[in-house]
Design a protein around this motif. Sequence first.
Motif, PDB file in Angstrom:
ATOM      1  N   GLU A  18       0.845  -1.193   0.000  1.00  0.00           N
ATOM      2  CA  GLU A  18       0.000   0.000   0.000  1.00  0.00           C
ATOM      3  C   GLU A  18       0.883   1.246   0.000  1.00  0.00           C
ATOM      4  N   VAL A  19       0.705   2.066  -1.020  1.00  0.00           N
ATOM      5  CA  VAL A  19       1.462   3.312  -1.143  1.00  0.00           C
ATOM      6  C   VAL A  19       0.508   4.433  -1.538  1.00  0.00           C
ATOM      7  N   ASP A  20       1.016   5.645  -1.499  1.00  0.00           N
ATOM      8  CA  ASP A  20       0.199   6.781  -1.919  1.00  0.00           C
ATOM      9  C   ASP A  20       0.157   6.905  -3.438  1.00  0.00           C
ATOM     10  N   VAL A  21       1.330   6.769  -4.091  1.00  0.00           N
ATOM     11  CA  VAL A  21       1.421   6.981  -5.538  1.00  0.00           C
ATOM     12  C   VAL A  21       2.212   5.852  -6.178  1.00  0.00           C
ATOM     13  N   LEU A  22       1.692   5.343  -7.276  1.00  0.00           N
ATOM     14  CA  LEU A  22       2.391   4.367  -8.108  1.00  0.00           C
ATOM     15  C   LEU A  22       2.954   5.106  -9.310  1.00  0.00           C
ATOM     16  N   VAL A  23       4.280   5.119  -9.457  1.00  0.00           N
ATOM     17  CA  VAL A  23       4.948   5.753 -10.590  1.00  0.00           C
ATOM     18  C   VAL A  23       5.401   4.658 -11.545  1.00  0.00           C
ATOM     19  N   VAL A  24       4.901   4.696 -12.775  1.00  0.00           N
ATOM     20  CA  VAL A  24       5.244   3.692 -13.775  1.00  0.00           C
ATOM     21  C   VAL A  24       6.228   4.309 -14.757  1.00  0.00           C
ATOM     22  N   GLY A  25       7.440   3.796 -14.768  1.00  0.00           N
ATOM     23  CA  GLY A  25       8.497   4.343 -15.604  1.00  0.00           C
ATOM     24  C   GLY A  25       9.557   5.006 -14.741  1.00  0.00           C
ATOM     25  N   GLY A  26      10.754   4.415 -14.708  1.00  0.00           N
ATOM     26  CA  GLY A  26      11.799   4.922 -13.821  1.00  0.00           C
ATOM     27  C   GLY A  26      12.913   5.640 -14.545  1.00  0.00           C
ATOM     28  N   GLY A  27      12.590   6.290 -15.674  1.00  0.00           N
ATOM     29  CA  GLY A  27      13.595   7.069 -16.390  1.00  0.00           C
ATOM     30  C   GLY A  27      13.903   8.373 -15.675  1.00  0.00           C
ATOM     31  N   LEU A  28      14.423   9.337 -16.413  1.00  0.00           N
ATOM     32  CA  LEU A  28      14.855  10.590 -15.796  1.00  0.00           C
ATOM     33  C   LEU A  28      13.703  11.320 -15.119  1.00  0.00           C
ATOM     34  N   VAL A  29      12.534  11.333 -15.749  1.00  0.00           N
ATOM     35  CA  VAL A  29      11.384  12.040 -15.189  1.00  0.00           C
ATOM     36  C   VAL A  29      10.722  11.229 -14.084  1.00  0.00           C
ATOM     37  N   GLY A  30      10.471   9.940 -14.330  1.00  0.00           N
ATOM     38  CA  GLY A  30       9.797   9.115 -13.332  1.00  0.00           C
ATOM     39  C   GLY A  30      10.589   8.991 -12.041  1.00  0.00           C
ATOM     40  N   ALA A  31      11.895   8.786 -12.138  1.00  0.00           N
ATOM     41  CA  ALA A  31      12.726   8.662 -10.942  1.00  0.00           C
ATOM     42  C   ALA A  31      12.753   9.979 -10.170  1.00  0.00           C
ATOM     43  N   THR A  32      12.819  11.106 -10.885  1.00  0.00           N
ATOM     44  CA  THR A  32      12.812  12.407 -10.212  1.00  0.00           C
ATOM     45  C   THR A  32      11.505  12.634  -9.472  1.00  0.00           C
ATOM     46  N   LEU A  33      10.386  12.272 -10.094  1.00  0.00           N
ATOM     47  CA  LEU A  33       9.092  12.419  -9.437  1.00  0.00           C
ATOM     48  C   LEU A  33       9.025  11.568  -8.175  1.00  0.00           C
ATOM     49  N   ALA A  34       9.485  10.330  -8.246  1.00  0.00           N
ATOM     50  CA  ALA A  34       9.459   9.439  -7.079  1.00  0.00           C
ATOM     51  C   ALA A  34      10.279  10.024  -5.933  1.00  0.00           C
ATOM     52  N   ILE A  35      11.456  10.566  -6.245  1.00  0.00           N
ATOM     53  CA  ILE A  35      12.320  11.145  -5.215  1.00  0.00           C
ATOM     54  C   ILE A  35      11.674  12.379  -4.600  1.00  0.00           C
ATOM     55  N   ALA A  36      11.080  13.226  -5.448  1.00  0.00           N
ATOM     56  CA  ALA A  36      10.445  14.453  -4.956  1.00  0.00           C
ATOM     57  C   ALA A  36       9.311  14.131  -3.992  1.00  0.00           C
ATOM     58  N   LEU A  37       8.469  13.184  -4.362  1.00  0.00           N
ATOM     59  CA  LEU A  37       7.322  12.834  -3.519  1.00  0.00           C
ATOM     60  C   LEU A  37       7.759  12.165  -2.224  1.00  0.00           C
ATOM     61  N   ALA A  38       8.644  11.180  -2.337  1.00  0.00           N
ATOM     62  CA  ALA A  38       9.073  10.444  -1.146  1.00  0.00           C
ATOM     63  C   ALA A  38       9.821  11.347  -0.176  1.00  0.00           C
ATOM     64  N   GLY A  39      10.594  12.285  -0.708  1.00  0.00           N
ATOM     65  CA  GLY A  39      11.327  13.198   0.162  1.00  0.00           C
ATOM     66  C   GLY A  39      10.424  14.096   0.970  1.00  0.00           C
ATOM     67  N   ALA A  40       9.163  14.252   0.538  1.00  0.00           N
ATOM     68  CA  ALA A  40       8.199  15.088   1.252  1.00  0.00           C
ATOM     69  C   ALA A  40       7.185  14.241   2.025  1.00  0.00           C
ATOM     70  N   GLY A  41       7.458  12.947   2.157  1.00  0.00           N
ATOM     71  CA  GLY A  41       6.620  12.102   2.996  1.00  0.00           C
ATOM     72  C   GLY A  41       5.526  11.331   2.297  1.00  0.00           C
ATOM     73  N   ILE A  42       5.468  11.379   0.972  1.00  0.00           N
ATOM     74  CA  ILE A  42       4.470  10.623   0.204  1.00  0.00           C
ATOM     75  C   ILE A  42       5.092   9.305  -0.226  1.00  0.00           C
ATOM     76  N   THR A  43       4.490   8.196   0.154  1.00  0.00           N
ATOM     77  CA  THR A  43       5.066   6.889  -0.169  1.00  0.00           C
ATOM     78  C   THR A  43       4.819   6.557  -1.639  1.00  0.00           C
ATOM     79  N   VAL A  44       5.826   5.920  -2.244  1.00  0.00           N
ATOM     80  CA  VAL A  44       5.825   5.694  -3.688  1.00  0.00           C
ATOM     81  C   VAL A  44       6.273   4.277  -4.009  1.00  0.00           C
ATOM     82  N   ALA A  45       5.597   3.668  -4.978  1.00  0.00           N
ATOM     83  CA  ALA A  45       6.095   2.448  -5.620  1.00  0.00           C
ATOM     84  C   ALA A  45       6.542   2.847  -7.019  1.00  0.00           C
ATOM     85  N   LEU A  46       7.809   2.607  -7.343  1.00  0.00           N
ATOM     86  CA  LEU A  46       8.379   2.962  -8.641  1.00  0.00           C
ATOM     87  C   LEU A  46       8.640   1.678  -9.418  1.00  0.00           C
ATOM     88  N   VAL A  47       8.005   1.543 -10.574  1.00  0.00           N
ATOM     89  CA  VAL A  47       8.110   0.332 -11.389  1.00  0.00           C
ATOM     90  C   VAL A  47       8.739   0.695 -12.724  1.00  0.00           C
TER      91      VAL A  47
END
Length: 423
Positions: A18-47
């Motif tokens: 169970e996470v807050d946001v599922l990010v599909v695609g871990g390229g330059l944009v997807g990985a940056t989004l996952a880091i931004a959200l998780a760094g502010a306390g939003i849990t993320v699954a990055l696939v």
Amino acid sequence: MVKAKLTSPDTSPDAPLEVDVLVVGGGLVGATLAIALAGAGITVALVDRENPAAVLRAQFDGRCSAIAQASQQVLRGLGVWENIASEAAPIEQIRVSDGGSLFFLHYDCAEIGDDPLGFMVENRVMRKALQLRLEDESGVAYFAPDGIDTLARTPGLVRARLESGREIQARLVAGCEGRRSPTREAAGIALTRWSYRQTAIVCTVEHERSHNFIAHEHFLPAGPFAILPLLGTKEKPGRRSSLVWTERADIAPAMMALNDADFLAELSKRFGDFLGELRVVGPRFSYPLSLQYAQRSVDRRLVLVGDASHGMHPIAGQGLNMGLRDVAVLSELLVDAARLGLDLGDAALLERYERARRFDNHVMLAMTDVLNRLFSNDFTPLRLARDLGLGAVNKMPGVKKFFMRDAMGQLGALPRLMRGEKL
């Protein structure tokens, strides 16, 4: 496969994560989004479907990206830039010319301040820096190489089953897989697209003299020929450049098939001799060029980010910058909503993202399209008009400063990350 750090209350791998946001695609944009959200306390699954080790190899991607100053602020604020800075080449000047015309447009960062106009960074270097940052982020469950087997977006929840068998539940899914986004296609979001009938040939060259961190954009009948400064080696600093050679799609395969000597000869005709003797370093790559944009960037508990939403011609080097601007806007909206206890998949919230990004993205899509069509031809009256235009703008300091600040991403209302502020 990269193992997930984040665990649900039930640590059994058979239980849904169970996470807050599922990010599909871990390229330059997807990985940056996952880091931004998780760094502010939003849990993320990055696939991500790609193997994390494979994407760091030189043969995977020969491209470099121009990082505008505002985008650098995003990466710096997320703790990514510190692993990029030592391999980033500053762009201190830009020189734009039209074939052999005597008219040109010259930008110099000294005219507007002490900061460079931007930075040239190898995509491989950025991927490595993002992976290092993900290793330190406990709020991201990273599944790679893996893919989405099934995805159901109900009114209240997103349910996904990965190809590995793991189940994930989230409030929102972000499609960041790039131009061929399966998430966008599965949602039935229509795509407007046209081909430029051009191919970008990309390679790295070493030259006899230093480029002095000047980027050159030569407009030739087949399309732009960009010479972009790289740091070079310790022994030969400033003596390597990344080339983006735009060629007609029907001719590019023949160019790619040339032996090394003939390829260098063709390249040299377009490059010129102003940096001395040339040598191609490493492999060559080719990429078809097109423009595309999704009819909408949001759907039920779904948001599209980066090239999944909009893909443009590389003529202005703004593709990744627009994707990072998407990340900055979306992450700010989601973090503010989370702090208020709001539903991250709420339709009204996603519509705010759609409105915030639509105009900016469409303006950049239109601008790159017009520039490419204007300069990728040899029609004499048009060539004379554009040459006079380049010369005229070059004599207008105020107009030049405006264009430079725009290229640096300093104009308009900027989200917090692009202003160097924390989320």
